[in-house]
Scaffold this motif. Sequence first.
Motif, PDB file in Angstrom:
ATOM      1  N   GLN A  88      12.194  -4.909  10.677  1.00  0.00           N
ATOM      2  CA  GLN A  88      12.172  -4.616  12.141  1.00  0.00           C
ATOM      3  C   GLN A  88      11.667  -5.914  12.864  1.00  0.00           C
ATOM      4  O   GLN A  88      11.623  -5.875  13.964  1.00  0.00           O
ATOM      5  CB  GLN A  88      11.288  -3.241  12.240  1.00  0.00           C
ATOM      6  CG  GLN A  88       9.906  -3.346  12.026  1.00  0.00           C
ATOM      7  CD  GLN A  88       9.500  -2.951  10.899  1.00  0.00           C
ATOM      8  OE1 GLN A  88      10.026  -2.863   9.750  1.00  0.00           O
ATOM      9  NE2 GLN A  88       8.371  -2.046  10.849  1.00  0.00           N
ATOM     10  N   TYR A  89      11.153  -6.875  12.267  1.00  0.00           N
ATOM     11  CA  TYR A  89      10.614  -8.027  12.851  1.00  0.00           C
ATOM     12  C   TYR A  89      11.432  -9.290  12.572  1.00  0.00           C
ATOM     13  O   TYR A  89      11.974  -9.484  11.550  1.00  0.00           O
ATOM     14  CB  TYR A  89       9.168  -8.408  12.577  1.00  0.00           C
ATOM     15  CG  TYR A  89       8.459  -7.150  12.759  1.00  0.00           C
ATOM     16  CD1 TYR A  89       8.020  -6.657  14.039  1.00  0.00           C
ATOM     17  CD2 TYR A  89       7.700  -6.471  11.625  1.00  0.00           C
ATOM     18  CE1 TYR A  89       7.261  -5.523  14.397  1.00  0.00           C
ATOM     19  CE2 TYR A  89       6.861  -5.345  11.906  1.00  0.00           C
ATOM     20  CZ  TYR A  89       6.552  -4.802  13.278  1.00  0.00           C
ATOM     21  OH  TYR A  89       5.902  -3.957  13.507  1.00  0.00           O
ATOM     22  N   THR A  90      11.446 -10.507  13.543  1.00  0.00           N
ATOM     23  CA  THR A  90      11.690 -11.736  13.198  1.00  0.00           C
ATOM     24  C   THR A  90      10.592 -12.409  13.533  1.00  0.00           C
ATOM     25  O   THR A  90       9.395 -12.170  14.550  1.00  0.00           O
ATOM     26  CB  THR A  90      12.877 -11.905  13.738  1.00  0.00           C
ATOM     27  OG1 THR A  90      13.407 -13.229  13.345  1.00  0.00           O
ATOM     28  CG2 THR A  90      12.829 -12.022  15.347  1.00  0.00           C
ATOM     29  N   PHE A  91      10.355 -13.842  13.371  1.00  0.00           N
ATOM     30  CA  PHE A  91       9.508 -14.799  13.607  1.00  0.00           C
ATOM     31  C   PHE A  91      10.129 -16.069  14.146  1.00  0.00           C
ATOM     32  O   PHE A  91      11.253 -16.559  13.462  1.00  0.00           O
ATOM     33  CB  PHE A  91       8.367 -14.917  12.716  1.00  0.00           C
ATOM     34  CG  PHE A  91       8.584 -15.639  11.486  1.00  0.00           C
ATOM     35  CD1 PHE A  91       8.531 -17.112  11.631  1.00  0.00           C
ATOM     36  CD2 PHE A  91       9.190 -15.153  10.286  1.00  0.00           C
ATOM     37  CE1 PHE A  91       8.559 -18.033  10.523  1.00  0.00           C
ATOM     38  CE2 PHE A  91       9.504 -15.975   9.268  1.00  0.00           C
ATOM     39  CZ  PHE A  91       9.206 -17.254   9.349  1.00  0.00           C
ATOM     40  N   GLN A  92       9.646 -16.648  15.182  1.00  0.00           N
ATOM     41  CA  GLN A  92      10.051 -17.860  15.735  1.00  0.00           C
ATOM     42  C   GLN A  92       9.153 -19.004  15.628  1.00  0.00           C
ATOM     43  O   GLN A  92       8.034 -18.862  16.377  1.00  0.00           O
ATOM     44  CB  GLN A  92      10.848 -17.663  16.958  1.00  0.00           C
ATOM     45  CG  GLN A  92      12.034 -16.605  17.143  1.00  0.00           C
ATOM     46  CD  GLN A  92      12.310 -16.164  18.491  1.00  0.00           C
ATOM     47  OE1 GLN A  92      11.458 -16.166  19.528  1.00  0.00           O
ATOM     48  NE2 GLN A  92      13.537 -15.535  18.621  1.00  0.00           N
ATOM     49  N   LYS A 108       5.994 -17.107  17.678  1.00  0.00           N
ATOM     50  CA  LYS A 108       5.985 -15.339  18.359  1.00  0.00           C
ATOM     51  C   LYS A 108       6.567 -14.804  17.249  1.00  0.00           C
ATOM     52  O   LYS A 108       7.929 -14.909  16.707  1.00  0.00           O
ATOM     53  CB  LYS A 108       7.016 -15.711  19.379  1.00  0.00           C
ATOM     54  CG  LYS A 108       6.512 -16.311  20.729  1.00  0.00           C
ATOM     55  CD  LYS A 108       7.471 -16.081  22.028  1.00  0.00           C
ATOM     56  CE  LYS A 108       6.667 -17.043  23.262  1.00  0.00           C
ATOM     57  NZ  LYS A 108       5.498 -16.195  23.601  1.00  0.00           N
ATOM     58  N   ILE A 109       5.809 -13.527  16.829  1.00  0.00           N
ATOM     59  CA  ILE A 109       6.448 -12.481  15.938  1.00  0.00           C
ATOM     60  C   ILE A 109       7.065 -11.460  16.820  1.00  0.00           C
ATOM     61  O   ILE A 109       6.552 -10.795  17.771  1.00  0.00           O
ATOM     62  CB  ILE A 109       5.438 -11.963  15.072  1.00  0.00           C
ATOM     63  CG1 ILE A 109       4.873 -13.006  14.285  1.00  0.00           C
ATOM     64  CG2 ILE A 109       5.985 -10.994  14.237  1.00  0.00           C
ATOM     65  CD1 ILE A 109       3.588 -12.834  13.233  1.00  0.00           C
ATOM     66  N   ARG A 110       8.327 -11.278  16.689  1.00  0.00           N
ATOM     67  CA  ARG A 110       9.204 -10.339  17.754  1.00  0.00           C
ATOM     68  C   ARG A 110       9.570  -9.111  17.199  1.00  0.00           C
ATOM     69  O   ARG A 110       9.928  -9.057  15.678  1.00  0.00           O
ATOM     70  CB  ARG A 110      10.399 -11.116  18.304  1.00  0.00           C
ATOM     71  CG  ARG A 110       9.767 -12.328  19.166  1.00  0.00           C
ATOM     72  CD  ARG A 110      11.317 -12.933  19.882  1.00  0.00           C
ATOM     73  NE  ARG A 110      11.078 -14.058  20.774  1.00  0.00           N
ATOM     74  CZ  ARG A 110      10.750 -14.014  22.124  1.00  0.00           C
ATOM     75  NH1 ARG A 110      10.636 -12.700  22.539  1.00  0.00           N
ATOM     76  NH2 ARG A 110      10.472 -15.033  22.532  1.00  0.00           N
TER      77      ARG A 110
END
Length: 270
Positions: A88-92, A108-110
């Motif tokens: 359920q997350y992604t990181f940039q 940023k962890i979104r």
Amino acid sequence: MERYVLKTKSDGSEITVADVQNVLLGMLKDIDGICQRNNIPYFLNGGSALGAVRHKGFIPWDDDADIAMMREDYVRFIQVLKKELPEQYTFQCFDTDRRYNVLIPGMKIRKKGTYLKEVNTLLPNRCTDSDGLFVDVFVYDYCTQNKFIDLPFRLLNQILMPVLIGFDMLHINPVFLKRWFMSNAHLYGKLNKGSDYIGFDLTWTFKTPFHPFIFRKEDIYPVQYVDFEDTKLPIANHPHEYLCTAIAPSYNTLPPVEKRAPKHIVDIEL
């Protein structure tokens, strides 16, 4: 308790700061679990640390969440996230996506399936996989109090900052300049490795280079877990010393009522 409304939808329903904080709290718990399983020390940063100390949770009107870790731990953190970050997350971050804006916090962890538009229009998100609600990850590194060593490095990145903003406004991705900006920060940390002082790495240029955020390492590490809402999260080893520098010596004094307001979000969907 005061309700801080961020958005009123067409059907009359509202999204409040408390709603955002509830999602952020779940994110922080998941991040904490990843860090604890992999022995990656980190701590609540800035306003999130202030909330932990002054409110035992979020500042009631705060609409974001910040954590921080040392660069050596951040490098490991990236590799762990590639394997363990829940679906359920992604990181940039710039390390994995060259479109990432190097002037904002290191990562940023979104949360997927959410949407957030920030007040800051000069530094828009250029990573197209998600505009979701996020937790900011700040990178700390070793510092020196010797101004003859410190200032040249800080001033170089301070000079590069408006150039990078200018390219971004023109929708140009100056990867070479970004790499120069990042490598300058990395070199500074390497030169000072083992120092008794640490602070925001030199990619964070939104403070005067003549009075940077610098802390005694022993005031932050080892971190300690304290009550935060319905869980426990880590803060600096000596929170008073940390907050006097990171916020102000008057950190325990509440701001005037008219200044108790969310400040980061223009539009939100949860």
